[in-house]
Design a protein around this motif. Structure first.
Motif, mmCIF file in Angstrom:
data_model
loop_
_atom_site.group_PDB
_atom_site.id
_atom_site.type_symbol
_atom_site.label_atom_id
_atom_site.label_comp_id
_atom_site.label_asym_id
_atom_site.label_seq_id
_atom_site.Cartn_x
_atom_site.Cartn_y
_atom_site.Cartn_z
ATOM 1 N N GLY A 67 1.614 -13.358 -7.403
ATOM 2 C CA GLY A 67 1.460 -14.082 -6.151
ATOM 3 C C GLY A 67 0.537 -13.382 -5.175
ATOM 4 O O GLY A 67 0.402 -13.811 -4.020
ATOM 5 N N VAL A 68 -0.113 -12.320 -5.602
ATOM 6 C CA VAL A 68 -1.064 -11.578 -4.767
ATOM 7 C C VAL A 68 -2.465 -12.034 -5.139
ATOM 8 O O VAL A 68 -2.834 -12.057 -6.324
ATOM 9 N N SER A 69 -3.245 -12.395 -4.138
ATOM 10 C CA SER A 69 -4.578 -12.915 -4.417
ATOM 11 C C SER A 69 -5.458 -11.840 -5.048
ATOM 12 O O SER A 69 -5.241 -10.635 -4.863
ATOM 13 N N VAL A 114 -3.664 0.771 -6.003
ATOM 14 C CA VAL A 114 -3.524 0.346 -7.393
ATOM 15 C C VAL A 114 -4.799 0.750 -8.142
ATOM 16 O O VAL A 114 -5.905 0.529 -7.631
ATOM 17 N N ARG A 115 -4.619 1.320 -9.271
ATOM 18 C CA ARG A 115 -5.772 1.709 -10.103
ATOM 19 C C ARG A 115 -5.580 1.095 -11.493
ATOM 20 O O ARG A 115 -4.716 1.544 -12.254
ATOM 21 N N ARG A 175 4.123 -3.335 -12.113
ATOM 22 C CA ARG A 175 5.319 -2.872 -11.399
ATOM 23 C C ARG A 175 4.939 -2.245 -10.056
ATOM 24 O O ARG A 175 5.603 -2.454 -9.048
ATOM 25 N N ARG A 176 3.866 -1.486 -10.037
ATOM 26 C CA ARG A 176 3.420 -0.868 -8.786
ATOM 27 C C ARG A 176 3.021 -1.931 -7.757
ATOM 28 O O ARG A 176 3.306 -1.798 -6.565
ATOM 29 N N ILE A 177 2.373 -2.983 -8.243
ATOM 30 C CA ILE A 177 1.996 -4.072 -7.329
ATOM 31 C C ILE A 177 3.238 -4.699 -6.699
ATOM 32 O O ILE A 177 3.285 -4.961 -5.486
ATOM 33 N N PHE A 178 4.263 -4.930 -7.518
ATOM 34 C CA PHE A 178 5.504 -5.489 -6.973
ATOM 35 C C PHE A 178 6.162 -4.522 -5.988
ATOM 36 O O PHE A 178 6.739 -4.935 -4.974
ATOM 37 N N HIS A 179 6.076 -3.220 -6.266
ATOM 38 C CA HIS A 179 6.613 -2.235 -5.321
ATOM 39 C C HIS A 179 5.861 -2.302 -3.992
ATOM 40 O O HIS A 179 6.463 -2.225 -2.909
ATOM 41 N N LEU A 219 4.718 5.827 -2.092
ATOM 42 C CA LEU A 219 4.650 5.735 -3.545
ATOM 43 C C LEU A 219 4.099 6.995 -4.201
ATOM 44 O O LEU A 219 4.428 7.297 -5.353
ATOM 45 N N ASP A 220 3.287 7.744 -3.451
ATOM 46 C CA ASP A 220 2.572 8.854 -4.098
ATOM 47 C C ASP A 220 2.985 10.238 -3.628
ATOM 48 O O ASP A 220 2.700 11.223 -4.314
ATOM 49 N N ASP A 221 3.625 10.341 -2.456
ATOM 50 C CA ASP A 221 3.970 11.654 -1.919
ATOM 51 C C ASP A 221 5.403 12.011 -2.312
ATOM 52 O O ASP A 221 6.357 11.398 -1.834
ATOM 53 N N PRO A 222 5.608 12.985 -3.164
ATOM 54 C CA PRO A 222 6.969 13.345 -3.600
ATOM 55 C C PRO A 222 7.843 13.827 -2.455
ATOM 56 O O PRO A 222 9.072 13.720 -2.512
ATOM 57 N N GLY A 223 7.199 14.367 -1.396
ATOM 58 C CA GLY A 223 7.980 14.871 -0.265
ATOM 59 C C GLY A 223 8.281 13.828 0.796
ATOM 60 O O GLY A 223 8.880 14.144 1.834
#
Length: 334
Positions: free
Chosen positions: A11-13, A26-27, A45-49, A67-71
């Motif tokens: 549902g994302v253009s 997203v890559r 899955r990342r897109i849905f997140h 999504l990317d920073d563990p801290g």
């Protein structure tokens, strides 16, 4: 999976997916032989997140960190979102309240709308002079919404401004009575006192009924204001509180005058005189309070008051006895 299929499923253009890619959110995992983006199940899955976090109000930058920073602390983010949302709701609620107040003034055109807005702003000014001018000018061209006047008077601490607001509210009609009654339910004694002062200046049976209810208030100051207002309206329910005011010496002269004004018929006069005599005989031992109660009998007509003064003229407290004897002579001379 190619970008078109991903767009249909998520549902994302496609344009937004490319924007996500340009930001590094997203890559795509690979490319086809023809160079088209190819997304894996993990990419989807990342897109849905991303979309889930956007639905919570996060910015794309915040989403990238989440999504990317563990801290990155999720609880801190949620707390911040709650604060931002609460602030936004409060601002929107205030705007809605202001719009409803403007509508209640029934403006005929934009000039009227602007006048109401200016008055509302003046009522909320930090300047006491500006607030007072706004109260005194209310209703000259367009009426100030009653809700705004009630809110202002319940929060006003400057006596002159409060008096102007009460005057404006009394001129506004009966609409403020029910709103002031809500102020009587406030946990803050100061707010209840402002509410009862305003009700004291409101005409009508509804205001009188609210004042009767205020006679049961836990704060003596609130009960005293209600009692004086009811006494002026001829409501005998105020008698016990008026006598209490005489005992403690709080506006005792006004309270005694109110008792005298209430004693317009024999039955009421006798009831007031009996109540005063009972307090003297059974409850009150302090000399100043006994003296004030004795003096209060002066304005109560009838045989019961005369008899009470006769008994007090032999009181063990010389000051009380002399006062009672003097009052008896005045009654006999009159």
């Amino acid at each position: 999976m190619l970008i078109g299929e991903v767009s249909r499923r998520s549902g994302v253009s496609a344009r937004m997916l490319r924007h996500y890619e340009s930001l590094g959110l997203v890559r795509p995992s690979g490319r086809t032989g023809s160079g088209y983006r190819e997304y894996s199940a993990e990419d989807i899955r990342r897109i849905f997140h991303i979309e889930s976090l956007r639905s919570l109000g996060l910015s794309l930058r915040e989403i990238g960190r989440a999504l990317d920073d563990p801290g990155f602390t999720a609880s801190a983010l949620v707390d911040d979102l709650i604060r931002q949302t609460s602030d936004r709701i409060a601002a929107e609620t205030e705007l809605l309240r202001r719009l409803r107040r403007i509508r209640s003034a029934e403006p005929a055109g934009w000039e009227d709308v602007l006048r109401v807005v200016a008055l509302l702003q003046a009522l909320g000014s930090k300047s006491a002079d500006a607030r007072q001018r706004a109260a005194l000018s209310s209703g000259e061209e367009v009426p100030v919404p009653v809700e705004a006047l009630v809110e202002a008077v319940l929060g006003e601490t400057e006596p002159n401004v409060a008096g102007a607001l009460r005057w404006a509210l009394a001129r506004a009609g009966d609409g403020g009575t029910a709103l002031l009654a809500e102020g009587l339910g406030s946990p803050a004694a100061a707010v209840r006192e402002r509410a009862v002062r305003s009700l004291a200046e409101m005409p009508g049976d509804e205001a009188a009924a609210r004042l009767r209810g205020a006679l049961a208030d836990p704060e003596f100051a609130v009960r005293a204001i209600a009692a004086l207002a009811l006494g002026a309206r001829g409501v005998a329910d105020a008698v016990p509180t008026l006598i209490d005011m005489i005992v403690v010496g709080r506006n005792d002269t006004d309270a005694a005058d109110a008792l005298g004004a209430l004693a317009t018929d024999t039955a009421t006069a006798d009831r007031i005189a009996t109540a005063l005599a009972d307090r003297l005989a059974h409850d009150i031992t302090e000399a100043p309070a006994r003296g004030r109660l004795t003096q209060a009998l002066a304005d109560i007509p009838g045989a019961t008051a005369t008899r009470a003064l006769g008994e007090l003229s032999h009181d063990g407290d010389r000051a009380v006895a002399l006062t009672a004897a003097y009052l008896l002579r005045l009654r006999e001379a009159g």
